[in-house]
Scaffold this active site. Structure first.
Site, PDB file in Angstrom:
ATOM      1  N   ARG A  93      -9.878  10.740  74.499  1.00  0.00           N
ATOM      2  CA  ARG A  93     -10.310   9.700  76.134  1.00  0.00           C
ATOM      3  C   ARG A  93     -10.321  10.840  77.285  1.00  0.00           C
ATOM      4  NH1 ARG A  93      -7.113   4.452  74.326  1.00  0.00           N
ATOM      5  NH2 ARG A  93      -8.849   3.331  73.775  1.00  0.00           N
ATOM      6  N   LYS A 100     -13.515 -12.452  61.923  1.00  0.00           N
ATOM      7  CA  LYS A 100     -12.950 -14.372  62.275  1.00  0.00           C
ATOM      8  C   LYS A 100     -14.290 -14.595  63.033  1.00  0.00           C
ATOM      9  CE  LYS A 100      -8.352 -14.522  61.293  1.00  0.00           C
ATOM     10  NZ  LYS A 100      -7.249 -14.810  62.455  1.00  0.00           N
ATOM     11  N   GLY A 106     -13.857  -1.949  69.416  1.00  0.00           N
ATOM     12  CA  GLY A 106     -13.287  -1.102  68.915  1.00  0.00           C
ATOM     13  C   GLY A 106     -12.973  -0.655  66.790  1.00  0.00           C
ATOM     14  N   GLY A 114     -11.780  -3.807  73.625  1.00  0.00           N
ATOM     15  CA  GLY A 114     -11.875  -5.634  74.618  1.00  0.00           C
ATOM     16  C   GLY A 114     -12.297  -6.008  75.978  1.00  0.00           C
TER      17      GLY A 114
HETATM   18  P1  ADP Z   1     -14.474  -5.064  66.424  1.00  0.00           P
HETATM   19  O1  ADP Z   1     -13.541  -4.740  66.682  1.00  0.00           O
HETATM   20  O2  ADP Z   1     -15.672  -3.945  66.536  1.00  0.00           O
HETATM   21  O3  ADP Z   1     -14.563  -6.279  67.574  1.00  0.00           O
HETATM   22  P2  ADP Z   1     -13.440  -6.955  64.572  1.00  0.00           P
HETATM   23  O4  ADP Z   1     -11.858  -6.648  64.920  1.00  0.00           O
HETATM   24  O5  ADP Z   1     -13.676  -7.849  64.778  1.00  0.00           O
HETATM   25  O6  ADP Z   1     -14.889  -5.673  64.753  1.00  0.00           O
HETATM   26  O7  ADP Z   1     -13.447  -6.742  62.697  1.00  0.00           O
HETATM   27  C1  ADP Z   1     -13.053  -5.818  62.183  1.00  0.00           C
HETATM   28  C2  ADP Z   1     -12.765  -6.186  60.991  1.00  0.00           C
HETATM   29  O8  ADP Z   1     -13.143  -6.540  59.893  1.00  0.00           O
HETATM   30  C3  ADP Z   1     -12.648  -5.030  60.028  1.00  0.00           C
HETATM   31  O9  ADP Z   1     -11.098  -4.637  59.484  1.00  0.00           O
HETATM   32  C4  ADP Z   1     -13.139  -4.823  58.415  1.00  0.00           C
HETATM   33  O10 ADP Z   1     -12.135  -5.072  57.583  1.00  0.00           O
HETATM   34  C5  ADP Z   1     -12.892  -6.612  58.967  1.00  0.00           C
HETATM   35  N1  ADP Z   1     -13.679  -6.929  57.737  1.00  0.00           N
HETATM   36  C6  ADP Z   1     -15.322  -6.870  57.788  1.00  0.00           C
HETATM   37  N2  ADP Z   1     -15.676  -7.979  56.519  1.00  0.00           N
HETATM   38  C7  ADP Z   1     -14.799  -8.546  56.645  1.00  0.00           C
HETATM   39  C8  ADP Z   1     -14.878  -9.729  55.208  1.00  0.00           C
HETATM   40  N3  ADP Z   1     -15.756  -9.617  54.696  1.00  0.00           N
HETATM   41  N4  ADP Z   1     -13.534  -9.558  55.109  1.00  0.00           N
HETATM   42  C9  ADP Z   1     -12.685  -8.970  55.069  1.00  0.00           C
HETATM   43  N5  ADP Z   1     -12.317  -8.678  56.551  1.00  0.00           N
HETATM   44  C10 ADP Z   1     -13.559  -8.156  56.888  1.00  0.00           C
HETATM   45 MG    MG Z   2     -11.142  -4.954  66.188  1.00  0.00          MG
END
Ligand code: ADP
Ligand code: MG
Length: 398
Positions: A41, A202, A355, A378
């Site tokens: 950063r 989720k 992230g 975020g």
């Molecule tokens: P971002 O930070 O890019 O917005 P998220 O925080 O929504 O992404 O999701 C990232 C997490 O989702 C990762 O840690 C990954 O392990 C988890 N993940 C992806 N697929 C699955 C799954 N099928 N079951 C459980 N966790 C999952």
């Molecule tokens: Mg995330």
């Protein structure tokens, strides 16, 4: 929201004092040694700082670090940042002992063009997170121009990210400009077809993103943990996979809304399942919606990979948020890796937000193949949700 904002190139800074909001919230070693474990950063802020110095400005940089909640916490001092920034710039960086106190005011007053002053952690001030106008005014009083380059903090209306812009001409630095060009460009005027790939854990944390992209995208691809809620909503068996019962109706609504709008919505047709949530779990591939009890889906399957990679091949723009599986376990990273590889090969503008998605692309070695990887977790999510970002809205329109 208007994404077309004035930048440092649109304003005369020669001989002026510029208050520059950076995101120096760097990870520090847990041992209290003050060692910075990743200076990415700080390096990311260099182009804007160097440009301002070359233009003959005096730079008063500021940033938050961690969550001191309005208290002075020595372990969250920006002292290590001042030292590292000085090394990277090849010049002394003066550190103020406070944010708007007597030391900062005196050092800002004495600052000469070509010099860099770093204020202490903005969150040492109680007014920072409250966006207290008195604090914003005191920060602004030290400078003549405000430049924001802290994209990671633009979704927060704090004194140093938004309030201060009420008192000074305010423009973006190069980091924010790039975020606005790519993400703002994709949302406002995308090169089509626009394909949005949504995954991660989720549904509930991605509702805003799904809602907004459904209005804009030509194709929406669903993967990751959220796919099992869609599958269960359609009557599929998902075993022990991540499932949000309360969001099944929402998932069905989205499928219907996509159909009504003529947006192509792709769901997994097969999935890699595991007998436990562990890197060394036993695994096999089954059809989507046919996951036995005692098993859970941790990645998209090979047929789904083919379908999804095909959908990005002739895209004009791809926005990707959320890994396709539990990429942290190598055995379940194949879907995420295949999508990353497909993105590296398309002629489309490729944008990674979120992230964990950024971390996945980096970890799998595809970072330099993407058009843009957002620097704000975020902030990039709220951006893709179509929300107004206070730290952007406060800047002068171009
Ligand atoms: P971002 O930070 O890019 O917005 P998220 O925080 O929504 O992404 O999701 C990232 C997490 O989702 C990762 O840690 C990954 O392990 C988890 N993940 C992806 N697929 C699955 C799954 N099928 N079951 C459980 N966790 C999952
Ligand atoms: Mg995330």
């Amino acid at each position: 929201m208007n994404y077309n904002k004035k930048t440092v190139k649109d304003i005369d800074v020669k001989g002026k004092k510029v208050l520059l909001r950076c995101d120096f919230n760097v990870p520090m070693a847990k041992d209290g040694s003050g060692a910075i474990t990743d200076d990415k950063r700080i390096r990311a802020a260099l182009p804007t700082i160097q440009y301002l110095l070359e233009q003959g400005a005096a730079v008063i940089a500021c940033s938050h670090m961690g969550k001191p909640k309005g208290q002075v916490k020595p372990e969250l001092s920006l002292k290590p940042v001042a030292a590292r920034l000085g090394e990277l710039l090849g010049k002394d960086v003066i550190l103020a002992a406070d944010v708007v106190g007597p030391d900062a005011a005196a050092k800002a007053a004495a600052l000469q063009p070509g010099q860099v002053l770093l204020l202490e952690n903005t969150r040492f001030e109680k007014g920072e997170e409250k966006n207290d106008p008195e604090l914003a005014k005191a920060m602004a009083a030290m400078a003549e121009v405000y430049v924001s380059d802290a994209f990671g903090a633009v979704h927060r209306a704090h004194a140093s990210t938004a309030g201060v812009a009420g008192f000074l001409p305010a423009v973006s630095g190069f980091l924010i400009q790039k975020e606005l060009d790519f993400i703002g460009g994709a949302l406002a005027n995308p090169k089509r077809p626009l394909v949005a790939i949504l995954g991660g854990s989720k549904v509930s944390s991605k509702i805003g993103v799904i809602n907004n992209l459904l209005e804009i995208a030509d194709t929406i691809i669903i993967g990751g943990g959220m796919a099992y809620t869609f599958s269960a909503a359609q009557g599929g068996k998902v075993g022990d996979s991540l499932l949000e019962e309360d969001w099944k109706d929402y998932a069905n609504d989205m499928v219907k809304k996509a159909a009504d709008k003529g947006v192509k919505l792709l769901l997994p047709i097969d999935t890699v399942i595991a007998d436990k949530f562990a890197p060394d779990a036993d695994s096999k591939v089954v059809k989507a919606g046919e996951i036995p009890e005692g098993w859970q889906g941790l990645d998209i399957g090979p047929e789904t990979v083919k379908l999804y990679c095909g959908a990005v091949a002739d895209a004009g723009t791809v926005i990707w948020n959320g890994p396709m599986g539990v990429f942290e376990f190598p055995a379940f990273a194949k879907g995420t890796e295949a999508v990353a590889e497909a993105l590296s090969k398309t002629g489309a503008i490729t944008i990674i937000g979120g992230g964990d998605s950024a971390a996945a692309v980096q970890q799998l070695g595809y970072a330099d193949k993407m058009s843009h990887i957002s620097t704000g977790g975020g902030a990039s999510l709220e951006f893709m949700e179509g929300k107004e970002l206070p730290g952007v809205a406060c800047l002068l329109d171009a």
